[in-house]
Design a protein around this motif. Structure first.
Motif, PDB file in Angstrom:
ATOM      1  N   PHE A  12      -5.073  59.780 -27.128  1.00 30.46           N
ATOM      2  CA  PHE A  12      -6.174  59.470 -26.127  1.00 30.46           C
ATOM      3  C   PHE A  12      -7.600  59.423 -26.627  1.00 30.46           C
ATOM      4  O   PHE A  12      -8.541  58.736 -26.246  1.00 30.46           O
ATOM      5  N   TYR A  32     -21.441  61.634 -22.092  1.00 30.46           N
ATOM      6  CA  TYR A  32     -20.567  62.370 -21.495  1.00 30.46           C
ATOM      7  C   TYR A  32     -19.426  63.195 -22.135  1.00 30.46           C
ATOM      8  O   TYR A  32     -19.256  64.329 -22.108  1.00 30.46           O
ATOM      9  N   GLY A  89     -15.931  78.270 -19.615  1.00 31.07           N
ATOM     10  CA  GLY A  89     -15.276  77.684 -18.329  1.00 31.07           C
ATOM     11  C   GLY A  89     -14.120  78.460 -18.198  1.00 31.07           C
ATOM     12  O   GLY A  89     -13.355  78.241 -17.191  1.00 31.07           O
ATOM     13  N   SER A 103     -12.786  79.749 -14.626  1.00 24.90           N
ATOM     14  CA  SER A 103     -12.299  78.712 -13.759  1.00 24.90           C
ATOM     15  C   SER A 103     -11.015  77.807 -14.362  1.00 24.90           C
ATOM     16  O   SER A 103     -10.174  77.531 -13.538  1.00 24.90           O
ATOM     17  N   LEU A 159     -10.865  66.696 -27.812  1.00 25.75           N
ATOM     18  CA  LEU A 159     -11.049  65.286 -27.707  1.00 25.75           C
ATOM     19  C   LEU A 159     -12.524  64.931 -27.930  1.00 25.75           C
ATOM     20  O   LEU A 159     -12.871  63.859 -28.584  1.00 25.75           O
ATOM     21  N   PRO A 214      -6.932  58.278 -19.772  1.00 20.97           N
ATOM     22  CA  PRO A 214      -6.254  59.665 -19.923  1.00 20.97           C
ATOM     23  C   PRO A 214      -7.535  60.659 -20.554  1.00 20.97           C
ATOM     24  O   PRO A 214      -7.479  61.990 -20.013  1.00 20.97           O
ATOM     25  N   ALA A 215      -8.243  60.207 -21.670  1.00 17.91           N
ATOM     26  CA  ALA A 215      -9.312  61.122 -22.180  1.00 17.91           C
ATOM     27  C   ALA A 215     -10.209  61.476 -21.027  1.00 17.91           C
ATOM     28  O   ALA A 215     -10.237  62.961 -21.064  1.00 17.91           O
ATOM     29  N   VAL A 216     -10.931  60.845 -20.398  1.00 17.53           N
ATOM     30  CA  VAL A 216     -11.696  61.233 -19.276  1.00 17.53           C
ATOM     31  C   VAL A 216     -11.264  62.257 -18.226  1.00 17.53           C
ATOM     32  O   VAL A 216     -11.571  63.369 -17.885  1.00 17.53           O
ATOM     33  N   ILE A 262      -8.354  64.391 -18.439  1.00 17.51           N
ATOM     34  CA  ILE A 262      -8.226  65.659 -19.152  1.00 17.51           C
ATOM     35  C   ILE A 262      -9.343  66.625 -19.290  1.00 17.51           C
ATOM     36  O   ILE A 262      -9.547  67.647 -19.014  1.00 17.51           O
ATOM     37  N   TYR A 263     -10.378  65.704 -19.973  1.00 16.51           N
ATOM     38  CA  TYR A 263     -11.615  66.279 -20.547  1.00 16.51           C
ATOM     39  C   TYR A 263     -12.492  66.984 -19.296  1.00 16.51           C
ATOM     40  O   TYR A 263     -12.928  67.830 -19.111  1.00 16.51           O
ATOM     41  N   THR A 264     -12.340  65.831 -17.989  1.00 18.54           N
ATOM     42  CA  THR A 264     -13.120  66.303 -16.872  1.00 18.54           C
ATOM     43  C   THR A 264     -12.361  67.354 -16.257  1.00 18.54           C
ATOM     44  O   THR A 264     -12.921  68.225 -15.661  1.00 18.54           O
ATOM     45  N   ALA A 265     -11.016  67.441 -16.136  1.00 17.37           N
ATOM     46  CA  ALA A 265     -10.433  68.202 -15.086  1.00 17.37           C
ATOM     47  C   ALA A 265     -10.267  69.713 -15.873  1.00 17.37           C
ATOM     48  O   ALA A 265     -10.453  70.841 -15.207  1.00 17.37           O
ATOM     49  N   VAL A 266     -10.095  69.749 -17.109  1.00 16.19           N
ATOM     50  CA  VAL A 266      -9.832  70.985 -18.049  1.00 16.19           C
ATOM     51  C   VAL A 266     -11.284  71.593 -18.612  1.00 16.19           C
ATOM     52  O   VAL A 266     -11.317  72.816 -19.067  1.00 16.19           O
ATOM     53  N   MET A 267     -12.345  70.639 -18.789  1.00 15.18           N
ATOM     54  CA  MET A 267     -13.500  71.208 -19.398  1.00 15.18           C
ATOM     55  C   MET A 267     -14.696  71.300 -18.457  1.00 15.18           C
ATOM     56  O   MET A 267     -15.333  72.264 -18.278  1.00 15.18           O
ATOM     57  N   ILE A 268     -14.935  70.057 -18.018  1.00 15.64           N
ATOM     58  CA  ILE A 268     -16.350  69.799 -17.211  1.00 15.64           C
ATOM     59  C   ILE A 268     -16.100  70.556 -16.015  1.00 15.64           C
ATOM     60  O   ILE A 268     -16.990  71.357 -15.736  1.00 15.64           O
ATOM     61  N   PRO A 300     -14.249  73.020 -14.891  1.00 15.46           N
ATOM     62  CA  PRO A 300     -14.232  74.399 -14.921  1.00 15.46           C
ATOM     63  C   PRO A 300     -15.474  74.907 -15.211  1.00 15.46           C
ATOM     64  O   PRO A 300     -15.910  76.138 -14.855  1.00 15.46           O
ATOM     65  N   LEU A 301     -16.368  74.240 -16.223  1.00 15.17           N
ATOM     66  CA  LEU A 301     -17.703  74.942 -16.616  1.00 15.17           C
ATOM     67  C   LEU A 301     -18.564  74.799 -15.225  1.00 15.17           C
ATOM     68  O   LEU A 301     -19.247  75.981 -15.084  1.00 15.17           O
TER      69      LEU A 301
END
Lengths: 279, 309
Positions: free
Chosen positions: A91, A113, A125, A128, A154, B21-23, B25-31, B33-34
């Motif tokens: 990925f 981003y 985080g 959450s 990533l 895929p990268a965006v 997973i990164y968004t759902a699991v990192m951003i 939750p932050l």
């Protein structure tokens, strides 16, 4: 003449300092490993001696193998680490390719981003993330850990790989386009093989924090069936804290795989650090 | 081929496919939750209902004696933890790198590989290994001090309030010294030979060369190391948890923000876990780290650029 002697004495001093620090760095590891092969009495009587015929004993390892589920822990760590690295690499490389190859609106913004996560630790985080995993029923599964570690790995992967992908020659890719290759084929057939050394570096960088992490296994997957080696060793040692043989053996078993991997990959790792820092 | 992407193209779906895929997973699991954590810090559960309380949780954390004593203690300890790293780890790392980067030094690969080994070990191994070595029960540390006639200096360092935090900081320094060493080593190797030769022509060699020529050139790397150390230290947890447990004993003297957040969120022994307060602590840690990173990016890094070629 005087210059030669001074350079000789300087080089002796340099070696003395480096040897002294090497001893400091290796001493605890060596002490743990040699004592793990000794009987309980010998551990206390002569901790700094290497095991001799009389003091040699594998009792600690026997306890660990009989009492702990270290094979399961080891398997869990292996699955989590390997799958996470694979996902991070595939990925990450795909995203890096999109960012470095195409000009599109929001390209820079997307890069920034994705780079955010290099500096901001995913741990913050956790509250959450745990809720998310509870809601999706992933608590106490290896999938939860794999998802978290993929997200954690990533940002750096995208950053490093896109630096390398910028160096892949445009002519090659355009030749592929003229030959009628789709963009996907150009990526998988032409670009990926060329950035393989960078992928190895990213793999090593990603692997160490995943294998050694205690926080997320403790919070997301503490059950017996999903414990990783790091968490397993922590809990085992906590339980057997007075059984020195077992504790030392467990520590040695935890050190061993990392050390073996390190000797295989240390060149990649060191080259990766040095290459990254030159930029 | 010319670089004219001007002709109107169809939507380039492959870009989306590559990024997706990268965006995701990164968004759902990192951003998410932050942000979710920060949002949680603005709520409080009252009568089983989550109610919006604005910045009340932060006020509680900073001001209510039930919380603030522990919080300020953890923050103070964390600052000390960071100072020890900056004062001990980075200078030693620089010295080792300077020695290693000498072109005629033999066995440099061996030294490099060996000194980096602690960095790849997990905190669990490092923590317990040092706990055993420093233990008065086993006696390795007292016996070794005895051998050089310093036995009177020995104390059960990890068990005493005034020494425990510094001892742990030094253990952490021992573990991570490889990182500054490697980064500085790389920076030193990347200094162009012409500059060194020019310095030698002017008669600047040895230690003077290091201070006057090399050190100013590697300042950007020292900056990177400082911010990496900062982020790592204010996010640390594992070492303290492994050696001292979640209570960060003796008497909270080794409590840092990471262990404080863990206890707040999950509760420990008599203390009940509190999701919202846990999120509040995490948010404070986020802002501390963000402030550090911004200070580095906008304050320090820009100024350092001037020294580059």
């Amino acid at each position: 003449m005087s210059r030669a002697t001074s350079s000789l004495s300087r080089s002796i001093a340099a070696h003395a300092i480096l040897i002294a620090y090497t001893v400091i760095a290796l001493f605890p590891v060596v002490v743990i490993v040699i004592n793990s092969f000794k009987s309980r009495n010998a551990i206390f009587r002569a901790p700094l001696q290497i095991p001799t015929q009389e003091t040699f004993s594998l009792i600690g390892y026997k306890t660990v193998i009989e009492q702990g589920n270290f094979f399961i822990y080891f398997q869990n760590s292996l699955i989590v680490t390997v799958v996470s690295i694979a996902l991070v690499l595939v990925f990450g490389a795909m995203a890096a390719f999109a960012l470095s190859e195409y000009r599109f609106r929001g390209n820079t913004l997307m890069g920034l981003y994705l780079a955010l996560g290099i500096m901001i630790p995913i741990r913050l985080g956790t509250v959450s993330i745990l809720e998310l995993m509870v809601a999706s029923g992933l608590v106490d599964t290896l999938t939860a850990l794999i998802l978290v570690y993929t997200a954690q790995g990533l940002p750096l992967a995208v950053f490093i790989l896109s630096e390398f992908m910028k160096q892949v020659s445009d002519d090659l890719k355009n030749a592929g386009r003229i030959d009628g290759l789709s963009e996907y084929r150009i990526f998988f057939r032409l670009v990926l093989p060329l950035v393989r050394p960078a992928m190895a570096t990213v793999a090593v960088f990603t692997m160490i924090p995943i294998w050694n992490d205690l926080w997320f296994p403790l919070i997301l997957a503490p059950s017996e069936a999903t414990k990783t080696v790091t968490l397993g060793a922590q809990m085992f040692i906590g339980q057997y804290v007075t059984n020195w043989n077992a504790v030392l053996a467990a520590l040695s078993l935890a050190i061993l795989p990392v050390l073996v991997l390190y000797f295989f990959f240390s060149r990649q790792l060191i080259r990766g650090i040095t290459a990254g820092a030159v930029k | 081929m010319t670089n004219t992407p001007a002709k109107s193209r169809p939507v380039r779906w492959h870009i989306a496919v590559f990024l997706m895929p990268a965006v995701l997973i990164y968004t759902a699991v990192m951003i998410l939750p932050l942000f979710g954590t920060m949002q949680l810090s603005l709520f409080r559960v009252e009568n089983n209902l989550s109610t919006f309380v604005g910045l009340d949780n932060f006020r509680t954390l900073f001001g209510d004696p039930n919380w603030s004593v522990n919080f300020w203690n953890a923050l103070r300890n964390n600052v000390w933890f960071f100072i020890v790293h900056m004062v001990v780890q980075n200078p030693i790392g620089v010295v080792l790198a300077a020695l290693l980067s000498h072109p005629k030094l033999r066995f440099s690969t061996f030294y490099r590989t060996a000194i980096f080994i602690p960095t790849i070990l997990s905190f669990v191994i490092v923590g317990f290994a040092w706990k055993l070595i420093l233990s008065p029960l086993w006696g390795i540390a007292p016996n070794m001090l005895d051998a050089v006639g310093l036995k009177s200096l020995f104390a059960p360092w990890l068990g005493q309030e005034q020494y425990a935090l510094t001892t742990l900081s030094l253990i952490s320094v021992w573990q991570f010294i490889g990182i500054p060493m490697m980064l500085i080593y790389a920076a030193l190797l990347s200094i162009p030979d012409e500059i060194i030769e020019a310095a030698e022509c002017d008669g600047i060699t040895g230690v003077a060369q290091f201070w006057k020529i090399k050190l100013p050139l590697i300042l950007p790397s020292i900056g990177i190391i400082s911010i990496l150390t900062f982020v790592g230290n204010f996010n640390a947890f594992d070492l303290i948890y492994t050696t001292q447990g979640a209570l960060a004993g003796p008497n909270y003297s080794t409590d840092i923000l990471g262990t404080f957040m863990f206890r707040t969120f999950f509760g420990f022994q008599l203390q009940v876990g509190d999701r919202n307060m846990g999120a509040t602590v995490a948010s404070v840690m986020f802002f501390i780290i963000l402030a550090g990173v911004c200070l580095y990016l906008f304050g320090i890094q820009r100024r350092l650029r001037r020294y580059q070629f």
